[in-house]
Design an enzyme around this catalytic site. Structure first.
Site, short mmCIF file in Angstrom:
data_model
loop_
_atom_site.label_atom_id
_atom_site.label_comp_id
_atom_site.label_asym_id
_atom_site.label_seq_id
_atom_site.Cartn_x
_atom_site.Cartn_y
_atom_site.Cartn_z
N GLY A 177 38.85 47.33 39.48
CA GLY A 177 37.53 47.26 38.87
C GLY A 177 36.50 48.03 39.67
O GLY A 177 36.52 48.00 40.91
N MET A 221 42.84 37.98 42.73
CA MET A 221 42.94 36.76 43.54
C MET A 221 42.89 35.51 42.67
O MET A 221 42.56 34.42 43.15
CB MET A 221 41.80 36.74 44.58
CG MET A 221 41.93 37.89 45.58
SD MET A 221 41.20 37.54 47.17
CE MET A 221 39.52 37.29 46.72
N GLY A 222 43.23 35.67 41.39
CA GLY A 222 43.21 34.50 40.50
C GLY A 222 41.78 34.11 40.16
O GLY A 222 40.86 34.90 40.31
N ALA A 223 41.61 32.86 39.68
CA ALA A 223 40.30 32.41 39.17
C ALA A 223 39.78 33.46 38.19
O ALA A 223 38.66 33.97 38.30
CB ALA A 223 39.29 32.17 40.30
N LEU A 224 40.62 33.76 37.23
CA LEU A 224 40.40 34.93 36.37
C LEU A 224 39.29 34.71 35.35
O LEU A 224 39.06 33.60 34.87
CB LEU A 224 41.70 35.29 35.65
CG LEU A 224 42.89 35.59 36.57
CD1 LEU A 224 44.10 36.02 35.76
CD2 LEU A 224 42.55 36.66 37.61
N LEU A 261 30.51 39.74 36.07
CA LEU A 261 31.41 38.59 36.16
C LEU A 261 32.08 38.61 37.53
O LEU A 261 32.48 39.66 38.02
CB LEU A 261 32.47 38.65 35.06
CG LEU A 261 31.96 38.56 33.63
CD1 LEU A 261 33.13 38.53 32.64
CD2 LEU A 261 31.06 37.35 33.42
N ASP A 273 34.07 46.23 42.43
CA ASP A 273 34.24 46.29 43.89
C ASP A 273 34.36 47.76 44.27
O ASP A 273 35.46 48.26 44.55
CB ASP A 273 35.46 45.47 44.30
CG ASP A 273 35.28 44.01 43.92
OD1 ASP A 273 34.61 43.29 44.66
OD2 ASP A 273 35.77 43.61 42.84
N GLY A 328 36.42 39.88 33.21
CA GLY A 328 36.50 41.16 33.94
C GLY A 328 37.95 41.47 34.28
O GLY A 328 38.44 42.59 34.07
N HIS A 329 38.65 40.46 34.79
CA HIS A 329 40.08 40.64 35.08
C HIS A 329 40.84 40.94 33.79
O HIS A 329 41.71 41.80 33.74
CB HIS A 329 40.67 39.38 35.72
CG HIS A 329 40.04 38.97 37.01
ND1 HIS A 329 39.26 37.86 37.13
CD2 HIS A 329 40.10 39.52 38.24
CE1 HIS A 329 38.86 37.73 38.39
NE2 HIS A 329 39.35 38.73 39.09
P1 AMP Z 1 39.37 39.78 42.56
O1 AMP Z 1 40.21 38.76 41.89
O2 AMP Z 1 37.93 39.42 42.66
O3 AMP Z 1 39.96 40.27 43.85
O4 AMP Z 1 39.37 41.05 41.58
C1 AMP Z 1 40.57 41.62 41.13
C2 AMP Z 1 40.26 42.91 40.42
O5 AMP Z 1 39.39 42.64 39.33
C3 AMP Z 1 39.54 43.93 41.31
O6 AMP Z 1 40.03 45.22 41.03
C4 AMP Z 1 38.11 43.77 40.89
O7 AMP Z 1 37.32 44.92 41.11
C5 AMP Z 1 38.27 43.49 39.40
N1 AMP Z 1 37.09 42.81 38.88
C6 AMP Z 1 36.49 41.71 39.36
N2 AMP Z 1 35.39 41.41 38.64
C7 AMP Z 1 35.29 42.37 37.68
C8 AMP Z 1 34.36 42.63 36.61
N3 AMP Z 1 33.31 41.85 36.41
N4 AMP Z 1 34.58 43.71 35.84
C9 AMP Z 1 35.64 44.53 36.04
N5 AMP Z 1 36.56 44.33 37.03
C10 AMP Z 1 36.38 43.27 37.83
#
Ligand code: AMP
Length: 293
Positions: free
Chosen positions: A151, A34-37, A188, A154, A40-41
């Site tokens: 990741g 969802m951006g705001a990378l 993160l 989640d 972790g991303h």
């Molecule tokens: P999001 O942008 O929060 O929807 O996350 C996008 C992807 O990045 C999802 O598969 C998350 O599980 C993964 N993700 C988010 N935070 C982390 C993290 N700290 N470590 C590993 N993967 C992550």
């Protein structure tokens, strides 16, 4: 070397970019975000880069997975930094679709997450996983990757998406990437940007509470209730008062377990200030040696 990143905005631009990658052959990896990378991303992208010939990342804030009163409008958006991060991590394509590119004329969710989406986060965020399932199915149909990178941060989302991929018979392998943490252990998350200094300090008790669970299980505790109590104590000691759940579940079914006779997943959700944070950890009870006759 930094790969040349193609930024695609529309579905047509995505199709064109993916067709070019397919011409070169090799597997296509997909990392939906969802951006705001953050790092972790970036770790997901680096894993994808290491394991696949081509890497496509999407950055799309999916309105279907936000409930009324949630943070859809204020969810952090950092498009320039995102492009720099995915380029540095080695992606080939960054897709930033608009709502129409993903959902077309459909207003609501088209996929249901079922029982796996009804518990834990699903109780606190009704409809959330139907929105996740719907967007993941649509993004997967658009990109048609060979491997999907998600990741473990989640954990319930991972379970829901694995089940979705199976149910729809989508020809994609799901790869789970371990949670990337800050120096103090806090996972993160884009939502960490909402935390002020005090909140951030309190939030650091989440990883400490997970560690306390590991220590307790390593010391021989097998009662899930006792381990949950250890976690809750560590959270409260660290100033986290608003605990939504501390759950110990079967990693595949997400059903609660009473005894830690097998590996299980510990999941926590808390509110720190106005920010909801989730984290999880696998609990591996040490092997109980057989008694010699
Ligand atoms: P999001 O942008 O929060 O929807 O996350 C996008 C992807 O990045 C999802 O598969 C998350 O599980 C993964 N993700 C988010 N935070 C982390 C993290 N700290 N470590 C590993 N993967 C992550």
């Amino acid at each position: 070397m930094i790969a040349q990143l193609v930024v695609a905005s529309t579905r047509a631009e995505l199709d064109d970019a993916v067709a070019r990658l397919r011409l070169d052959g090799g597997t296509v990896a997909f990392v939906p975000t969802m951006g705001a990378l953050h790092d972790g991303h970036a770790e997901l992208v680096r894993r994808a880069r290491a394991e696949c010939a081509n890497v496509v990342v999407s950055a799309y804030v999916n309105p279907l997975q936000f409930g009324a009163g949630e943070d859809l409008d204020r969810y952090p958006r950092t498009p320039d930094a995102d492009a720099a991060i995915v380029a540095r991590a080695g992606a080939d394509v960054l897709w930033r679709p608009g709502d129409d590119d993903v959902h077309g004329a459909s207003a609501g969710p088209a996929e249901r997450a079922g029982g796996l989406g009804a518990v834990l986060e699903g109780l606190a965020r009704p409809g959330h996983f139907d929105g996740v399932a719907t967007v993941v199915a649509r993004l997967l149909r658009a990109v048609a990757p060979d491997v999907l990178y998600l990741g473990e941060k989640d954990f319930q989302q991972l379970a829901v998406v694995r089940a979705l991929v199976d149910r729809l018979g989508l020809p994609v392998r799901v790869r789970a990437v371990p949670t990337v943490r800050d120096v103090d252990g806090l996972a993160l998350s884009s939502r960490n940007a909402y935390l002020d200094a005090d909140d951030r300090c309190r939030a650091a008790s989440i990883p400490r509470a997970l560690d306390a669970a590991t220590t307790s299980v390593a010391a021989g505790e097998r009662s899930a209730a006792a381990v949950q109590a250890v976690v809750l104590d560590a959270l409260t000691d660290g100033g986290v008062q608003d605990v939504d759940y501390v759950a110990i579940v079967d990693p595949l079914t997400l059903d609660p377990v009473d005894r830690l006779d097998h590996p299980a997943q510990l999941l926590v959700a808390v509110r720190v200030g106005a920010t909801r944070l989730i984290d999880n950890l696998r609990l591996d009870p040490p092997h109980v040696p057989r008694e010699t006759p």
